[in-house]
Design a protein around this motif. Sequence first.
Motif, PDB file in Angstrom:
ATOM      1  N   PHE A 221      63.012  25.231   5.355  1.00 11.84           N
ATOM      2  CA  PHE A 221      61.722  24.531   5.292  1.00 11.84           C
ATOM      3  C   PHE A 221      61.939  23.027   5.307  1.00 11.84           C
ATOM      4  CE2 PHE A 221      58.478  22.175   3.111  1.00 11.84           C
ATOM      5  CZ  PHE A 221      57.285  22.720   3.576  1.00 11.84           C
ATOM      6  N   TYR A 223      59.643  19.017   6.342  1.00 16.09           N
ATOM      7  CA  TYR A 223      58.347  18.415   6.681  1.00 16.09           C
ATOM      8  C   TYR A 223      58.516  16.940   7.008  1.00 16.09           C
ATOM      9  CZ  TYR A 223      58.571  16.301   2.027  1.00 16.09           C
ATOM     10  OH  TYR A 223      58.974  15.580   0.940  1.00 16.09           O
ATOM     11  N   GLU A 302      52.588  20.070  -0.157  1.00 17.77           N
ATOM     12  CA  GLU A 302      53.076  20.918  -1.255  1.00 17.77           C
ATOM     13  C   GLU A 302      52.340  22.260  -1.304  1.00 17.77           C
ATOM     14  OE1 GLU A 302      55.475  21.255  -3.618  1.00 17.77           O
ATOM     15  OE2 GLU A 302      56.382  19.705  -2.361  1.00 17.77           O
ATOM     16  N   LYS A 305      53.292  24.393   1.665  1.00 16.85           N
ATOM     17  CA  LYS A 305      54.629  24.958   1.448  1.00 16.85           C
ATOM     18  C   LYS A 305      54.550  26.206   0.569  1.00 16.85           C
ATOM     19  CE  LYS A 305      58.984  23.579  -0.750  1.00 16.85           C
ATOM     20  NZ  LYS A 305      59.656  22.475  -1.461  1.00 16.85           N
ATOM     21  N   GLU A 306      53.804  26.090  -0.519  1.00 14.65           N
ATOM     22  CA  GLU A 306      53.698  27.202  -1.450  1.00 14.65           C
ATOM     23  C   GLU A 306      53.036  28.427  -0.784  1.00 14.65           C
ATOM     24  OE1 GLU A 306      51.685  26.148  -5.185  1.00 14.65           O
ATOM     25  OE2 GLU A 306      51.213  28.297  -5.225  1.00 14.65           O
TER      26      GLU A 306
END
Length: 316
Positions: A221, A223, A302, A305-306
């Motif tokens: 992951f 960003y 954030e 992502k979660e």
Amino acid sequence: MNTLDNILEEINKAESIVILTHENPDGDAIGSGLALYNALKQIGKNPDIIIPEYPRTFEFLPGSNEIKKESNVEKYDLAISVDCATIKMLNGFANYFENAKVKVSIDHHSTNTMFGDLNYVSPDAPACAQILLVVFEYFKIEVTKDIGTCILAGIITDTGGFKYSGVTSETFEFVAWLLEKGINVSKIYRKVLQTKTRANFELNRIAINRLEFFEDGKVAFTYITKEDEESVNAESGDHEGIVETGRDIEGVEVSIFVRETDKGCKVSMRSNEYVNVSDVCLLLGGGGHIRAAGATMQCTIEQAKEKILRQIKSVI
Ligand code: AMP
Ligand code: MN
Ligand code: MN
């Protein structure tokens, strides 16, 4: 009459035609759009091709100097969308499509919502540009060097340079045929895939530094933020390819890249062998292909992502 007969009939009838493609256009979007543009001109039509912004890398494609950013035609007789899965992805330019008398979608996304009056969608094709080869043959439009160059740019982009699983024997037959015609395939390959802008390199560097692994190294992951893009003076397309970096690492099945934009978090997802990222992205409100898909999420990086990692957990 089949769909292609109907599409040809509409092309023949139309006095004004507009060609459109998805926002943040890649080489398949631009290559398909310009291939169709050059082909329609060849049969005596005078279409518009509207692409508000596209990476400089593709300025070498024949016809690119005729791409319009907008048009004052309110109602085209015919609008043709290429390489675009949903009306939403036509972005602010959906109005040209929606206002047109007849709407056509030519595409290869399995998640295509069939938003045209006529839809010619082949999910097995590795690139929309490859579908156009079939279409032009059916329409008896000769594939010239210019048209071939645009089609090749599309195929090279969407197959990652002939390496993804969607590549078929027709792909290589087409390339062999282009070589016989004297087209410099390796030059086009280099232009499409190997020429990185400095900003693209800098963004990659930032994204690599931030890359994290999850699920025992099976998920990568990373960003980039709007600030990152500003700091390197990024232009359209300078984020392309970042998601591939994660996928190429040993043990990684799914690579996720999130990019903060004015319209929300743009998610890019790629897989190697077994995860259907198109399904995952559908659950996030997007779509795409089995091994390459995306979505736009209205939340912070954030939160994105979660949510993404939670979805991935159940399929990895
Ligand atoms: P990208 O990661 O932006 O290169 O997109 C990968 C693939 O997924 C492309 O074929 C896109 O057209 C498709 N895709 C990306 N975002 C969306 C979305 N929001 N809805 C449907 N398809 C998408
Ligand atoms: Mn595309
Ligand atoms: Mn495509």
